[in-house]
Design an enzyme around this catalytic site. Structure first.
Site, PDB file in Angstrom:
ATOM      1  N   TYR A  41      15.430 -10.091  18.790  1.00  9.82           N
ATOM      2  CA  TYR A  41      14.119 -10.442  18.217  1.00  9.82           C
ATOM      3  C   TYR A  41      14.134 -11.839  17.600  1.00  9.82           C
ATOM      4  O   TYR A  41      13.070 -12.410  17.342  1.00  9.82           O
ATOM      5  CB  TYR A  41      13.702  -9.445  17.134  1.00  9.82           C
ATOM      6  CG  TYR A  41      13.492  -8.018  17.582  1.00  9.82           C
ATOM      7  CD1 TYR A  41      13.548  -7.646  18.929  1.00  9.82           C
ATOM      8  CD2 TYR A  41      13.244  -7.023  16.644  1.00  9.82           C
ATOM      9  CE1 TYR A  41      13.371  -6.333  19.309  1.00  9.82           C
ATOM     10  CE2 TYR A  41      13.051  -5.706  17.019  1.00  9.82           C
ATOM     11  CZ  TYR A  41      13.129  -5.354  18.352  1.00  9.82           C
ATOM     12  OH  TYR A  41      12.954  -4.050  18.717  1.00  9.82           O
ATOM     13  N   HIS A  54      21.325  -1.741  22.113  1.00  2.00           N
ATOM     14  CA  HIS A  54      19.897  -1.942  22.379  1.00  2.00           C
ATOM     15  C   HIS A  54      19.456  -1.395  23.741  1.00  2.00           C
ATOM     16  O   HIS A  54      18.395  -0.778  23.860  1.00  2.00           O
ATOM     17  CB  HIS A  54      19.555  -3.431  22.269  1.00  2.00           C
ATOM     18  CG  HIS A  54      18.122  -3.695  21.961  1.00  2.00           C
ATOM     19  ND1 HIS A  54      17.697  -4.814  21.283  1.00  2.00           N
ATOM     20  CD2 HIS A  54      16.994  -2.983  22.210  1.00  2.00           C
ATOM     21  CE1 HIS A  54      16.378  -4.776  21.138  1.00  2.00           C
ATOM     22  NE2 HIS A  54      15.932  -3.673  21.706  1.00  2.00           N
TER      23      HIS A  54
END
Length: 267
Positions: free
Chosen positions: A39, A97
């Protein structure tokens, strides 16, 4: 241990936008924050926490290891870098992730590397994200099901992922729902609108209440104070069995996130 059932997400939020979002969320009562290495906002999240005045021990911070850092040589150093950005000695939860099978990663090896980070005290808990049932089983086989606290998966009224969710529940692994509002697509759904009207609520609250009532954790994001507050209030809504049945009927396999090089073969 169960993870907090309600947190604030930070996906796609950058720079001052994410700082303001997290600070406002903490101000109105959120105590769980979800971020990730990819991110590129961990430093801003750390800044927001520092400026909020909320004590670290009152927060539950989650980050996620990106595919570039899955190797034994890179995972722990990358997590230490994340901790520096987040201004903390340890996070509460760290996730793998994506399984990224197309890139040839060995699930057992990745999860074992993450488990080693936990053993070093860098993260309180570990888990996975976007794993299918077979991949969760490989993670369980590697480090034991008691050490996999959650699988964070895309899940909404339009993509209910019942097969994966039921497997996780059978293993006492928490389900964390992301994209619970399906990029806002569920907000105009007539069934949700009708249920919302009955509860004097809005459709976002109904979708979140549905996930919560299923026993899932949710991490919606918003840049607007009123939406952050409204989302939090979904915890106070009690849906009827009929409401749940009607929402269940909305399933349409409406997946929003499917990166070809990262995603597994979905169940």
């Amino acid at each position: 241990m169960s993870i907090p059932k309600f947190g604030v997400g930070t996906f796609r939020l950058k720079d001052q936008v994410v700082i303001d979002s997290v600070k406002t969320a903490l101000e109105v009562g959120y105590r769980a924050i979800d971020t990730a290495q990819i991110y590129e906002n961990e430093a801003e999240v750390g800044q927001a926490i520092a400026e909020s005045g909320v004590a670290r021990q009152d927060l539950f911070i989650t980050t996620k290891i990106w595919t570039d850092n899955y190797s034994r040589e890179k995972l722990i150093p990358s997590l230490k870098e994340s901790l520096q950005k987040l201004r903390t000695d340890a996070v509460n939860l760290t996730l793998i992730h994506w399984p990224a099978p197309a890139q040839g990663f060995d699930i057992a090896e990745i999860v074992t590397n993450l488990y080693e980070a936990q053993q070093q005290g860098l993260t309180q808990y570990i888990g996975v994200s976007n794993f299918n049932i077979a991949e969760v089983q490989l993670a369980i086989d590697a480090v034991g099901k008691d050490n996999i606290i959650t699988n964070q998966i895309e899940l909404s009224p339009y993509l209910q992922n019942e097969k994966v969710a039921n497997f996780l529940i059978s293993q006492n692994i928490d389900v964390t729902s992301y994209m619970t509002l399906a990029y806002g697509k569920v907000l105009n759904d007539p069934v949700l609108q009708e249920i919302a009207h009955q509860h004097q609520a809005n459709t976002a609250q109904i979708a979140l209440a549905w996930a919560l009532q299923k026993g899932y954790a949710v991490i919606p994001s918003s840049t607007k104070r009123q939406h952050l507050i409204s989302n939090l209030q979904s915890q106070d809504i009690q849906l009827s069995a009929d409401d749940i049945q009607r929402i269940t009927a909305l399933e349409r396999n409406g997946r929003e996130v499917y990166p070809a090089q990262l995603a597994p073969l979905w169940d």
